[in-house]
Design an enzyme around this catalytic site. Sequence first.
Site, PDB file in Angstrom:
ATOM      1  N   THR A 140      27.769  -9.880  47.498  1.00 26.27           N
ATOM      2  CA  THR A 140      28.234  -8.485  47.534  1.00 26.27           C
ATOM      3  C   THR A 140      29.201  -8.189  46.381  1.00 26.27           C
ATOM      4  O   THR A 140      29.163  -7.116  45.798  1.00 26.27           O
ATOM      5  CB  THR A 140      28.940  -8.170  48.870  1.00 26.27           C
ATOM      6  OG1 THR A 140      29.881  -9.203  49.135  1.00 26.27           O
ATOM      7  CG2 THR A 140      27.958  -8.107  49.996  1.00 26.27           C
ATOM      8  N   THR A 141      30.049  -9.159  46.061  1.00 22.39           N
ATOM      9  CA  THR A 141      31.008  -8.956  44.966  1.00 22.39           C
ATOM     10  C   THR A 141      30.277  -8.940  43.623  1.00 22.39           C
ATOM     11  O   THR A 141      30.520  -8.064  42.791  1.00 22.39           O
ATOM     12  CB  THR A 141      32.070 -10.081  44.976  1.00 22.39           C
ATOM     13  OG1 THR A 141      32.555 -10.231  46.309  1.00 22.39           O
ATOM     14  CG2 THR A 141      33.219  -9.760  44.072  1.00 22.39           C
ATOM     15  N   ASP A 181      35.795 -10.560  50.759  1.00 23.03           N
ATOM     16  CA  ASP A 181      34.382 -10.244  50.883  1.00 23.03           C
ATOM     17  C   ASP A 181      34.156  -8.830  50.337  1.00 23.03           C
ATOM     18  O   ASP A 181      34.733  -7.869  50.851  1.00 23.03           O
ATOM     19  CB  ASP A 181      33.978 -10.336  52.367  1.00 23.03           C
ATOM     20  CG  ASP A 181      32.513 -10.029  52.579  1.00 23.03           C
ATOM     21  OD1 ASP A 181      32.179  -8.842  52.623  1.00 23.03           O
ATOM     22  OD2 ASP A 181      31.708 -10.969  52.677  1.00 23.03           O
ATOM     23  N   ASP A 234      28.125 -15.035  56.303  1.00 24.63           N
ATOM     24  CA  ASP A 234      27.556 -15.276  54.974  1.00 24.63           C
ATOM     25  C   ASP A 234      26.833 -16.622  54.941  1.00 24.63           C
ATOM     26  O   ASP A 234      25.720 -16.732  54.432  1.00 24.63           O
ATOM     27  CB  ASP A 234      28.655 -15.268  53.894  1.00 24.63           C
ATOM     28  CG  ASP A 234      29.163 -13.859  53.620  1.00 24.63           C
ATOM     29  OD1 ASP A 234      28.631 -12.935  54.245  1.00 24.63           O
ATOM     30  OD2 ASP A 234      30.082 -13.686  52.804  1.00 24.63           O
TER      31      ASP A 234
END
Length: 543
Positions: free
Chosen positions: A97-98, A64, A395
């Site tokens: 997020t990545t 994550d 998530d």
Amino acid sequence: MRGGGQQPVIVLSLGTKRESGYQVQTGNIAACKTIADVIRTALGPKAMLKMLMDPMGGIVMTNDGNAILREITVKHPAAKSMIDIARTQDEETGDGTTSVIVLAGEIMSKAHVFLEQRIHPTIIIQAYRQALEDMVKLAETKFSKPIDVNNTEELTVVVKSCLGTKMLAKWMDLAVNIALDAVQTIRIDKGGVQDIDIKRYCRIEKIPGGTIEDSRVVKGVVLNKDVTHPKMKRRIENPRIILLDCNLEYKKGESQTSLEIMREEDITRILEQEETEIRKQCDEIIRLKPDLIFTEKGISDLAQHFLLKAGITAIRRLKKTDNNRLARVCGARIVNETCDLREEDVGLKAELFEITKIGDEYYTYVTSSQTTAVTVCLRGPSKDIINEVERNLNDAVNVVRNVLLNPRLVPGGGALEMALSHALHENSRQMEGSRKSPYDAAALALEVIPRTLIQNCGGNTIRQITALRAKHAQGPENWTWGIDGSSGDLVDMNKLGVWDPLSVRIQVLKTAVETSVMLLRIDDIVSGTKKSTGEERKEIMPE
């Protein structure tokens, strides 16, 4: 710095370091690229895990983006703002997020060429802003499709595409059911506006032991608590519940209080006074005939005795957040003083109160089928695995919330980025002047998402990216074509069933471009230590 008489004038104090101009901009770009490179391999279904050691010796294993960057300590100011955007993305949408870090790093690195050509950063920024406006407009109108939020099958497809890149992919159906069940339970319509408060009313309780398949959604509240007295009831059906925010103890003096006792009988009187005070509090509670009381503060032994005699079960020292969720489950009102208790403050909506022992711990369940607060009980073989499952489930729950609030989907697997890139290249042909090249570069930067997906699963990057470009150029109907993250092949997302919520992807684009714009506007970094000693103050302000 030299004045008119060529005398050096010292403006900054000696301990201060200053960098300016081109050197700062290239430094910022290098820092952003470094952060993006750390995260790059954690994108897509074939993502690698990162193992991070914290200063206390604990370990975190995750892919994550936000969790990785939260554990990394960096010194460079630009790298710190990159870490902040991952946190913002996580708070706003819970996913992407990545992607946001990888994309921001690529957009920054594309600006490097123009800075070398001595193109002013303002021109690059204007082109990037224009590109962002066009991206958002195209994504909202041309490259997205509506979804029926009441159709569970369509929602399932979205959650599966979110979890496909996570560790929970192996237990996909279980995770999807938990996420959908949890969000649909806490969803409330307030005058036509949907209120989905995940932070307050969807709590995740981690119980080590068992297997991941034992995880489930409990419609109600689960607390890691036991009754205060061993003889109190541990199971009550349809309980009458009172929630308190006060001590059931004798009030002692706030500051240091001393009592001077002259006679022996005075001690007895003091103890009697304590007993009378506690009995009065307990009588006020017993008057309403509750079966169960919860308080955020303590309960003395004497109060426990009186409550036990009246057949009331008591649980003490709850967290404020748990008490709020209990109020939502049982319909009780939290009361601050026992003398204020009224019949309407008693909660009657709870259907079952039960305490079960799991391992060495006692867990309290207060459940109701009509509630709008849930607890997700996670089980697993070790703490690290449960922590990773919790991050993945968070998530998934956020993705369901996003789709319910904004029911539009965009294709995953780099298809949206490739479609936007192709559309922006077409737009740039009508542009003229110095903004054309940076606008084109922003379009090219979007290709980093499909390219990274191919790299992470070991495909042939150049061949597949060229084929994907050609596919999108063939016709506008090919906008759903992207990369299959498991094999690296070209595939239509309608067949693969990988769809993301529109709000997540738009937030990724906005955050990545806005951060790049902000960092490109920096042309001076002044760093130095300020010592607030008396001597320096005298130096700064001469008399």
